[in-house]
Design an enzyme around this catalytic site. Structure first.
Site, PDB file in Angstrom:
ATOM      1  N   ASP A 591       0.786  -1.231   0.000  1.00 52.18           N
ATOM      2  CA  ASP A 591       0.000   0.000   0.000  1.00 52.18           C
ATOM      3  C   ASP A 591       0.824   1.290   0.000  1.00 52.18           C
ATOM      4  OD1 ASP A 591      -1.770  -2.053   0.255  1.00 52.18           O
ATOM      5  OD2 ASP A 591      -3.090  -1.039   1.646  1.00 52.18           O
ATOM      6  N   GLU A 823      -4.017  -7.425  13.054  1.00 52.97           N
ATOM      7  CA  GLU A 823      -3.490  -7.237  11.708  1.00 52.97           C
ATOM      8  C   GLU A 823      -2.026  -6.819  11.726  1.00 52.97           C
ATOM      9  OE1 GLU A 823      -4.599  -4.582   7.718  1.00 52.97           O
ATOM     10  OE2 GLU A 823      -5.427  -4.047   9.668  1.00 52.97           O
TER      11      GLU A 823
END
Length: 854
Positions: A591, A823
């Site tokens: 990302d 996460e």
């Protein structure tokens, strides 16, 4: 009116005669034959001349008209034909599908028919079928003194804990959910016996307790559970009164389907029935019914009514806590000789509880055998390890629908895709084998956006499920070898994803991490860890998969190759953005990790180059494995030789001073976000955080040390005696660069964008936090270099030991404190961040515990 009309016609007929006489007069004038003869002659001659002229004229007009009509029809038909012609981008790959292999038919297919394949809800059951019978659980939780419906997993519910603590991937699972002072245990059991319909029967046991000794909130003295059954095909469901052999009244829902035959479900309840095409808004429908009942009758219960031809039935159980309820689904109930009553009895009460206990014991025993044999784990670590494998298996999902494809001409084409898909989060390292799914609600519908897989854990547990999931992924391939990077299928999935992220772009792909699974399969055959039957399954699988893997690799070579031979770059970066500090590279899975500041075709991305070497290596290995067959291998040998050329790699990506590998591109460090006044709609001025470059970029290495810098190390490309390996170990172990007491941070503290926001609304994501997937890859490489001869062997061994201990300790500590695998983890204090419950790559901690590396 009729007579008048006739008269009008007659009078018009009179004026048609040449001499003006009445028609009757003409017919009676027999004494004037010559006159008549001349008149007839004149009439005949005129008629011939007129016909001659008209015929030629009409032929000409006809020819022109025919041509005009022909071209008109062609112009009308062409768009129709074009619209019916399937665009290439949604044309399936023309080879036999992997899921048509015999190993995925018969017993295997039926054994996996029913399951907890709805990880987007707290608890759900469905079949692996496009339009299935779907079941799920809701309950009323309490927050701020008010009832709130719980259904779809979402952080705003603020559950203290939820997730599977045991699951075998096939016929058993158990999870815990803690909602404030309310504690629920849901257990799932599947049974196949003589007389049952296709896929067998199943039962759910729900145990409702108070988390503490007693509720402090009056609203929590009574539990309100809602279990629903929906038919996605729209078939009507009907509730019926039923009394069992113990004279216990319950509600019986029944129906019939082509797949499972006649079926019935029992539960003591109040109920409501709804007719709707969608179930993602079911919570709202139930709350509306409850509100009307409270408003009209002062009672919090469903109205015991149903809409006509309802395809959804919701059953409510309201009871004083603690209580337990059993829900039983039996198929194949048609016929007088049906064994449904016996099967129903075996899946209720004490019998059900006993079977669940047996399944739990089997799960514990298998875990001990596979993951805790040589490495005796501490009790806390064992609990976390079981949660990791259970959520991995319990998170398997099945979705069916259409994938929206953004066509090059800006038209959106919809491509039907039938797929059992993994529910994965954005990034690296969740098993690209569709089995590693995630019950977390945030971004749960993203599929191919992964890097590494923890396939070793899945392959160890159930090889056939792993192959099944890999096969489904590869069968999604189009004729060009492209697989959409995200699978967002069906209305329920789309309701959770912003519209702008739904279309998939054929120019963009995700890392080919599936080859990590393929590599594990090849290694398993080479090391003889599979049984004879398993080896045959893997061999037939690889043989059929080869052509699709080849097309996939070719797609990367065509669409992602760079200008220089042996270079690659991720497509899909926005080179016109004025909002992002550094244009994101979503397709890489990293990302906002900093790449070249000004994207263009001169870029070279070192991580993609390493992924391509992995893929080519795997293809070469498969070619060698089938060298006596028709599978070619020479071209892969040349690709492997090119991409493993250490000198060429260093020439393209190495910074000799730091010993780090960098991307290459059009870059400047003098970029910042500044507040500017810009004109928006209606010419109104508004303040926005806008990017500005303070100097012109130039082609250079992109000087950001982080995970991307370690890819050649993680790929074990660096020779064990190279000075560059020592430099890599320096970067990893330096607390001012990547090292923390909780794992390796994603971006060095020395980076100019370390922990900086990428936009006004995008906090740092891959700019500092610790990610388990990359740390697992680093550990795998450290383990490798600690086992091979070289001057840095002992140092690699020490760093490996320290990093492994830090990672395990931090994940276990966070799980004990929060009840979740996260996460990512904060690089300053090690606190879990991002989505929860994010089993995904964080479940790699189980392989780290067992030191399971390829």
């Amino acid at each position: 009116m009729t007579g008048t009309g006739r008269r009008t016609v007659r009078s018009k007929g009179k004026f048609a005669v040449a001499d003006g006489s009445d028609v009757s007069d003409v017919s009676r004038t027999s004494s004037r034959p010559s006159s008549k003869s001349r008149m007839d002659h004149r009439r005949d001659g005129s008629l011939i001349r007129i016909l001659n002229v008209d015929l030629r004229f009409m032929l000409a007009i006809g020819l022109v008209a025919s041509l005009a009509i022909f071209f008109l029809i062609q112009s009308l038909i062409a768009p129709v034909e074009e619209s019916h012609q399937r665009p290439r981008v949604v044309t399936p790959f023309p080879s036999p599908k992997l899921m048509e292999l015999d190993q995925f038919q018969g017993e295997h297919k039926e054994s996996l028919y029913w399951g907890t394949y709805r990880p987007q809800v707290y608890f759900g059951v469905r079949a692996r079928a496009p339009r299935s019978l779907v079941a799920g659980l809701m309950w009323l939780g309490v927050k701020d003194g008010r009832y709130h419906m719980r259904h779809v997993c979402q952080d705003s519910d603020e559950l203290s804990k939820y997730g599977w603590i045991a699951h075998n991937g096939r016929d058993f699972g158990k999870q815990e959910l803690v909602d404030q002072e309310l504690k629920l245990e849901t257990s799932f059991l599947k049974s196949r016996s003589q007389g049952s319909g296709y896929g067998g029967d199943w039962a759910v046991q729900i145990d409702v307790q108070h988390e503490k000794s007693g509720p402090s909130n009056e609203l929590l003295k009574t539990g309100h559970m809602f279990f629903y059954l929906a038919d996605e095909s729209g078939n009507a469901l009907s509730p019926n009164s039923h009394t069992d052999e113990n004279n216990v009244d319950s509600l019986l829902a029944s129906g019939s389907r082509a797949d499972v035959g006649a079926w019935q479900e029992t539960l003591e309840v109040h109920y409501s029935g709804f007719r709707t095409s969608y179930i993602h808004n079911l919570s709202d429908l139930i709350l509306q019914d409850l509100s009307e009942q409270v408003r009209n009758f002062g009672r919090l219960q469903l109205p015991d009514s149903s809409e006509n031809s309802a395809n959804i039935l919701v059953f409510q159980v309201a009871a004083k806590i603690p209580f337990r309820m059993d829900i039983t689904f039996v198929s194949g109930t048609e016929g007088k000789g049906s064994s449904s009553e016996q099967r129903l009895s075996s899946l209720q009460g004490a019998s059900l509880s006993t079977q669940l206990q047996q399944k739990q014991a089997e799960f514990d025993s298998k875990f001990e055998q596979l993951f805790n044999g040589a490495h005796k784990l501490e009790s806390d670590s064992t609990v976390v390890g079981k949660a990791a494998i259970a959520n991995m298996l319990g998170g398997i999902g099945y979705f069916y629908g259409q994938s929206k494809i953004a066509y090059p001409h800006s038209a959106l084409y919809t491509c039907s895709m039938k797929v059992m898909t993994i529910i994965l989060h954005i990034g690296l390292l969740s098993c690209i084998q569709l089995s590693l799914a995630d019950p977390s609600s945030l971004e749960v519908f993203f599929g191919m956006k992964v890097f590494i897989n923890y396939s070793s854990g899945q392959l160890r547990w159930d090889l056939r499920i792993s192959l099944d999931i890999v096969g489904h992924w590869l069968d999604l391939m189009n004729i060009d070898g492209w697989i959409p990077r995200e699978q967002i299928l069906g209305s329920e999935a789309r309701s959770k994803v912003p519209e702008e992220f739904i279309p998939q772009y054929p120019s963009n792909g995700n890392p080919p991490t599936l080859f990590l699974v393929i590599r594990d399969l090849l290694n398993g055959i080479e090391r003889n860890i599979f049984t004879d039957v398993e080896s045959r399954d893997v061999t037939s699988f690889l043989e059929r998969a080869f052509i699709r893997l080849e097309a996939w690799l070719q797609w990367f070579n065509i669409t992602q190759s760079g200008k220089q031979k042996g270079s690659y770059y991720w497509h899909g970066r926005d080179n016109k953005t004025t909002r992002e500090l550094n244009p994101k590279t979503l397709s890489s899975g990293l990302d906002d990790y900093p790449r070249a500041s000004h994207p263009n075709e001169d870029e070279r991305h070192v991580d993609l180059r390493c992924w391509m070497l992995l893929a080519a290596n795997c293809m070469q290995s498969i070619s060698k494995f089938f060298e006596n067959g028709d599978i070619p291998g020479k071209e892969y040998a040349s690709t492997v030789k090119l991409l493993s050329d250490f000198e060429l790699l260093n020439e393209m990506h190495l910074d000799p001073t730091s010993g780090a590998y960098f991307d290459f591109g059009n870059h400047t460090e003098q970029v910042r976000l500044s507040w500017k006044e810009v004109r928006g709609e209606n010419h109104h001025l508004k303040r926005e955080l806008v990017r500005e470059a303070l100097e012109r970029p130039n082609l250079r290495l992109v000087p950001h040390i982080g995970y991307v810098s370690l890819f050649p190390f993680m790929g074990k490309i660096i020779p064990p005696d190279s000075w560059i390996l020592e430099k890599q170990l320096d970067l990893i172990s330096n607390g001012s660069i990547l090292w923390t007491n909780y794992g390796l941070r994603s971006l060095a503290k020395t980076s100019s964008v370390y922990m900086k926001r990428n936009t006004e609304h995008d906090p740092p994501y891959w700019r500092g936090p610790i990610w388990m997937n990359m740390n697992y890859l680093v550990l795998s490489a450290l383990h490798h270099y600690s086992q091979v001869d070289g001057p840095y062997r002992e140092r690699a061994k020490q760093i490996y030991s320290d990093l492994r201990s830090n990672l395990i300790r931090n994940v276990v500590q966070n799980y004990n404190q929060t009840g979740f695998l996260w996460e990512q983890y904060d690089q300053r204090k090690g606190k879990g961040k991002g989505a929860r419950l994010f089993t995904g790559w964080t479940a790699l901690v189980l392989l780290i515990m067992g030191e399971a590396y390829t």
